[in-house]
Design a protein around this motif. Structure first.
Motif, PDB file in Angstrom:
ATOM      1  N   LYS A  15       0.117  -2.176   7.736  1.00  8.72           N
ATOM      2  CA  LYS A  15       0.799  -1.021   7.149  1.00  8.72           C
ATOM      3  C   LYS A  15      -0.164  -0.223   6.276  1.00  8.72           C
TER       4      LYS A  15
ATOM      5  N   TYR B 178       0.023   3.334   3.676  1.00  9.33           N
ATOM      6  CA  TYR B 178       0.791   4.406   3.052  1.00  9.33           C
ATOM      7  C   TYR B 178      -0.152   5.235   2.188  1.00  9.33           C
TER       8      TYR B 178
ATOM      9  N   HIS C 231       1.703   9.977   4.264  1.00  5.32           N
ATOM     10  CA  HIS C 231       1.478   9.376   5.582  1.00  5.32           C
ATOM     11  C   HIS C 231       1.880   7.901   5.508  1.00  5.32           C
TER      12      HIS C 231
ATOM     13  N   SER D 238       2.031   4.700   8.206  1.00  8.61           N
ATOM     14  CA  SER D 238       1.750   4.229   9.566  1.00  8.61           C
ATOM     15  C   SER D 238       1.880   2.718   9.599  1.00  8.61           C
ATOM     16  N   ARG D 239       2.270   2.218  10.732  1.00  2.24           N
ATOM     17  CA  ARG D 239       2.494   0.770  10.877  1.00  2.24           C
ATOM     18  C   ARG D 239       2.223   0.361  12.316  1.00  2.24           C
TER      19      ARG D 239
ATOM     20  N   LEU E  31      -6.761   1.166  11.199  1.00  3.37           N
ATOM     21  CA  LEU E  31      -5.558   1.992  11.269  1.00  3.37           C
ATOM     22  C   LEU E  31      -5.817   3.372  10.663  1.00  3.37           C
ATOM     23  N   LYS E  32      -6.574   3.429   9.571  1.00  3.83           N
ATOM     24  CA  LYS E  32      -6.917   4.715   8.960  1.00  3.83           C
ATOM     25  C   LYS E  32      -7.710   5.587   9.946  1.00  3.83           C
TER      26      LYS E  32
ATOM     27  N   ILE F 246      -5.406   6.908  12.621  1.00  2.00           N
ATOM     28  CA  ILE F 246      -4.606   8.048  12.169  1.00  2.00           C
ATOM     29  C   ILE F 246      -5.422   9.334  12.251  1.00  2.00           C
TER      30      ILE F 246
ATOM     31  N   SER G 222      -5.686  10.303  15.773  1.00  2.00           N
ATOM     32  CA  SER G 222      -4.396  10.341  16.491  1.00  2.00           C
ATOM     33  C   SER G 222      -4.345   9.318  17.612  1.00  2.00           C
TER      34      SER G 222
ATOM     35  N   SER H  26      -3.394   5.205  18.071  1.00  2.00           N
ATOM     36  CA  SER H  26      -2.830   4.030  17.402  1.00  2.00           C
ATOM     37  C   SER H  26      -3.292   2.711  17.995  1.00  2.00           C
TER      38      SER H  26
END
Length: 422
Positions: free
Chosen positions: A325, A327, A336, A338-339, A389-390, A393, A396, A398
């Motif tokens: 996760k 945030y 933002h 994302s998970r 994950l960063k 993002i 774009s 995942s």
């Protein structure tokens, strides 16, 4: 993670509950027929007349084998044992304890077992404990750039900047284990658990501007605070066999199962002195892993109980990131979240150590105590799923399997160990 713990507990219960019948079954496969009365008569005569002469003993045992080649010779504490059913006829071989320098003229053709073997002990258990003082760090946790204004009032980010990195320090941990030496070719089964929960912090302030990596924003005359927590619990279930390859050199080969959990929490906050704006980022990842492990261990005997020790191991894990996760809340109030769940991958791991040990038999050689001090290294590939994950993002995408290079987890430090055989 709960499934791994339950599986390991089940394996331990099965090993210890059914250890005796399993060993008896395997022993029956390798069992030898009892020696004849003529062989026993020759052996008894040799024992009485030549028990202190290892050279003649070797010759006499060869004579016994000539008469009957079904004699089973087994090495135990300071003796050669010829078994007839459950009776043991003992003759002196050489006066040296296992695990210390080898000094005998008569040894088996294969590599002689070198495990610690307390006399008159039917338990053959051992316990070990370690106090760890390890440095833990991970790539991809840099906080941003501090950049400087030029004399004409402009700014040049590319040429006048300094990276702001996390501070990684040594933190304490522990390792405990238990094991048992078996009768099948002196194999040993063992289980140990390594536990370390370090918390790393960084606080930095400046009159210059900061470009935050995790918020993608510039904060003027700001400070940054960050905290990284690692929860590291790793189990090792293994089978090993130490053996002599020289009078002063012992090797130990090990194969087993390694696994556990690696969880991480990461928080970073940027604060502007001239306002109440506090852009921040909060992230965490949780994963479990399991896979085979092979290890090669060496023990270079110096004498007087002292030895130089060193080992190298390789593991290949199936790793599952249950939850990742991220945030982000920045100055422009753009949030933002994302998970990523249930992302699987194969993770290689290497670990090595080098050190010195000292051991000695005690209580009429009914037990053995060993102390060692070593420096260990652990390296896990691609553990910073938060940074992955960063990056996903920003692009774009995942898919965490498309990870950046240089996002590995590293642990190294001192280990003070004690082991007790009984």
């Amino acid at each position: 993670m709960k499934k791994i713990i339950l599986f390991l507990i089940l394996v331990i219960i099965v090993c210890f509950v059914f250890y005796k019948p399993i060993m008896e079954t395997i022993n029956s496969i390798y069992s030898k027929k009892p020696i004849s009365e003529k062989t026993e008569e020759i052996l008894t005569e040799n024992t009485v007349n030549k028990e202190n002469d290892p050279t003649n003993l070797s010759k006499d045992i060869n004579d016994v084998n000539t008469v009957e080649k079904k004699v089973y010779i087994e090495r135990e504490e300071n003796c050669v044992i010829l078994k007839k059913d459950t009776q043991k006829i003992t003759t002196t071989q050489s006066n040296f304890p296992w695990g210390e320098e080898l000094n005998c003229d008569f040894c088996q053709a294969y590599n002689l077992p070198a495990r610690v073997d307390p006399a008159c002990s039917n338990k053959n258990f051992f316990m070990n404990g370690s106090i760890l003082y390890w440095h833990t760090s991970e790539q991809g946790l840099d906080l941003g750039f501090e950049y400087f204004q030029t004399t004409d009032g402009g700014s040049d980010i590319s040429n006048n900047r300094r990276e702001i990195s996390m501070n990684f320090e040594y933190k304490p941990g522990l390792r405990i284990g238990i094991g048992k030496n078996g009768k099948i070719d002196d194999w040993a089964i063992s289980l140990d658990w390594t536990h370390i929960y370090p918390v790393q912090k960084r606080s930095f302030s400046t009159e210059n501007n900061i470009l935050g990596f995790w918020t993608d924003e510039v904060t003027e005359k700001a400070s940054v605070k960050a905290q990284w927590k690692l929860k590291y619990d790793i189990f090792n279930l293994s089978i090993s066999r130490p053996y002599y390859v020289g009078r002063y050199l012992i090797f130990n080969t090990l194969f087993g199962l390694k696994g556990g959990r690696i969880n991480q929490l990461f928080d970073v906050e940027y604060t502007e002195f001239s306002s109440d704006d506090k852009p921040f980022c909060k992230a965490n990842s949780s994963s479990w892993l399991v896979g085979p492990k092979v290890l090669f261990d060496t023990n270079w005997i110096l004498g007087k109980g002292f030895s130089l020790i060193g080992d190298f191991a390789f593991s290949l894990f199936y790793q599952k990131f249950n939850d990742v996760k991220l945030y982000i809340n920045n100055i422009t109030s753009i949030q933002h979240f994302s998970r990523i769940k249930d992302n699987n991958c194969l993770t290689p791991n290497i670990n090595s150590s080098i050190g010195i040990s000292w051991g000695k038999y005690s209580c009429n050689k009914s037990s053995h105590l060993n102390f060692s001090l070593s420096y260990e290294f652990e390296y896990y590939w691609n553990q910073n799923a938060i940074s992955n994950l960063k990056t996903a993002i920003s692009s774009s995408d995942s898919d965490l399997s498309k990870s950046d290079s240089g996002l590995d987890l590293m642990l190294h430090g001192l280990s003070a160990n004690i082991r007790f055989d009984f």
